[in-house]
Design a protein around this motif. Structure first.
Motif, PDB file in Angstrom:
ATOM      1  N   GLU A  52      36.754  75.120  14.023  1.00  0.00           N
ATOM      2  CA  GLU A  52      36.118  76.419  14.218  1.00  0.00           C
ATOM      3  C   GLU A  52      36.974  77.238  15.180  1.00  0.00           C
ATOM      4  OE1 GLU A  52      32.137  75.600  15.488  1.00  0.00           O
ATOM      5  OE2 GLU A  52      31.535  74.785  13.530  1.00  0.00           O
ATOM      6  N   GLU A  53      37.861  78.061  14.613  1.00  0.00           N
ATOM      7  CA  GLU A  53      38.849  78.782  15.409  1.00  0.00           C
ATOM      8  C   GLU A  53      38.293  80.016  16.094  1.00  0.00           C
ATOM      9  OE1 GLU A  53      42.890  79.102  13.857  1.00  0.00           O
ATOM     10  OE2 GLU A  53      42.201  78.065  12.038  1.00  0.00           O
ATOM     11  N   ARG A  54      37.072  80.437  15.753  1.00  0.00           N
ATOM     12  CA  ARG A  54      36.532  81.662  16.351  1.00  0.00           C
ATOM     13  C   ARG A  54      36.173  81.484  17.813  1.00  0.00           C
ATOM     14  NH1 ARG A  54      32.365  79.387  13.433  1.00  0.00           N
ATOM     15  NH2 ARG A  54      30.308  79.227  14.449  1.00  0.00           N
ATOM     16  N   SER A  56      36.899  80.130  21.779  1.00  0.00           N
ATOM     17  CA  SER A  56      38.015  80.011  22.713  1.00  0.00           C
ATOM     18  C   SER A  56      37.571  79.147  23.889  1.00  0.00           C
ATOM     19  CB  SER A  56      38.460  81.383  23.208  1.00  0.00           C
ATOM     20  OG  SER A  56      39.565  81.257  24.077  1.00  0.00           O
ATOM     21  N   PRO A  58      39.353  76.696  20.783  1.00  0.00           N
ATOM     22  CA  PRO A  58      38.843  76.291  19.467  1.00  0.00           C
ATOM     23  C   PRO A  58      37.983  75.038  19.559  1.00  0.00           C
ATOM     24  CG  PRO A  58      41.194  76.781  19.372  1.00  0.00           C
ATOM     25  CD  PRO A  58      40.826  76.746  20.820  1.00  0.00           C
ATOM     26  N   THR A  90      46.252  75.366  15.566  1.00  0.00           N
ATOM     27  CA  THR A  90      45.869  76.599  16.250  1.00  0.00           C
ATOM     28  C   THR A  90      46.909  77.078  17.259  1.00  0.00           C
ATOM     29  OG1 THR A  90      44.701  75.368  17.981  1.00  0.00           O
ATOM     30  CG2 THR A  90      43.433  75.997  16.008  1.00  0.00           C
TER      31      THR A  90
END
Length: 294
Positions: A52-54, A56, A58, A90
């Protein structure tokens, strides 16, 4: 029908990594087949990872299926492999790993190792779990003097000087760090692993002092049903128990399983951290049943 995988290992503790979006109708059956070191790819488990890269940093949702087909709530080296996998995708040097035992932060160190928080170890019998009224410290269970701790999964920890003579394959000095090599782990561990005292079973970890405040390690893993080259939760268990019993005051505590060297530290919140190398071995594909074949 096939799905791609990547093979990673942390100090010899090796895993097939499959993206969680891949269609695998029976994850347990696939693990039983492909973790087999004679007839499959060979591994200590399969990690299913969703990135889930959204967020911070990730986040990675991690599910570990072991060679017996069961799901394990936590694996220290597996989580470090998951972190390396996510970092490569990422470009991040920090990720959060969501496991069934909680959410853990992992970071890349200056030495290019992966260090991960391991949560707060507990000796509470109800949380280990072990059938006991008080925490178990150096008590005889199924022929072995063990201390029980949960470091994400339960571990029965014993030191070589507490191992009965009949479980050594030759006459050795208990003060030698090499004594651990002569312990017949395949004989001594299963009765403990399946002991009536453990409602969910337990891992069995043997430790031998290395003479410098650290320890050598061997672990018989629940779910693998045999010895593994490394066990991250087992390394943490050794460090936690050794410090609790006054066997070391080192920080970090160096722990050396057969597959390499790990470091266990303790932060200001009392949580353990686990650090060591991770390597990407190779990529491949495994066959799974298609919907028409089910």
């Amino acid at each position: 029908m096939s799905v791609p995988f990547q093979k990673y290992h942390g100090t010899g503790n090796d895993f097939l990594i499959i993206h969680a979006d891949e269609y695998v109708p029976d994850r347990g059956a696939l693990a039983e087949r492909e973790c087999d070191r004679d007839d499959g790819v060979g591994a200590d488990g399969i990690l299913y990872l969703a990135l889930e890269e959204r967020f911070s940093p990730p986040r990675v949702v991690m599910t570990l299926v072991q060679p017996d087909g069961a799901t394990a709530p936590m694996c220290g080296n597996g989580a470090r492999c998951a972190a390396e996998w996510a970092m490569r995708r990422t470009g991040a040097d920090s990720v959060m790993i969501d496991t069934q035992a909680g959410t853990l932060r992992a970071d890349r160190t200056d030495a290019d190792d992966i260090i991960i928080e391991m949560g707060t170890p507990t000796f509470d019998p109800a949380e280990v779990p072990v059938r006991a009224d008080e925490p178990v410290f150096g008590e005889e269970i199924e022929g072995l003097d063990v201390t029980m701790v949960n470091t994400g999964v339960p571990h029965a920890v014993a030191f070589v000087d507490d191992v009965p003579d009949e479980f050594f394959e030759s006459e050795v000095s208990r003060s030698s760090s090499d004594a651990i090599d002569d312990v017949d782990l395949e004989t001594i561990a299963p009765p403990v692993r399946y002991g009536d005292a453990f409602p969910k079973g337990t891992n069995v970890t043997i430790a031998s002092p290395d003479g410098s405040g650290g320890f050598r390690q061997r672990t018989y893993e629940r779910g693998v049903e045999g010895e593994t080259d490394s066990c991250g939760t087992g390394a943490v268990a050794i460090a936690v128990v050794a410090r609790r019993l006054g066997r070391t005051d080192a920080d970090p505590v160096a722990v050396s399983p057969p597959g390499g060297d790990l470091r266990v530290s303790f932060n200001e919140r009392g949580n353990a951290t686990l650090a060591g190398p991770v390597e990407h071995e190779f990529d491949g594909e495994v066959t799974v049943e298609s919907p028409a074949e089910q």
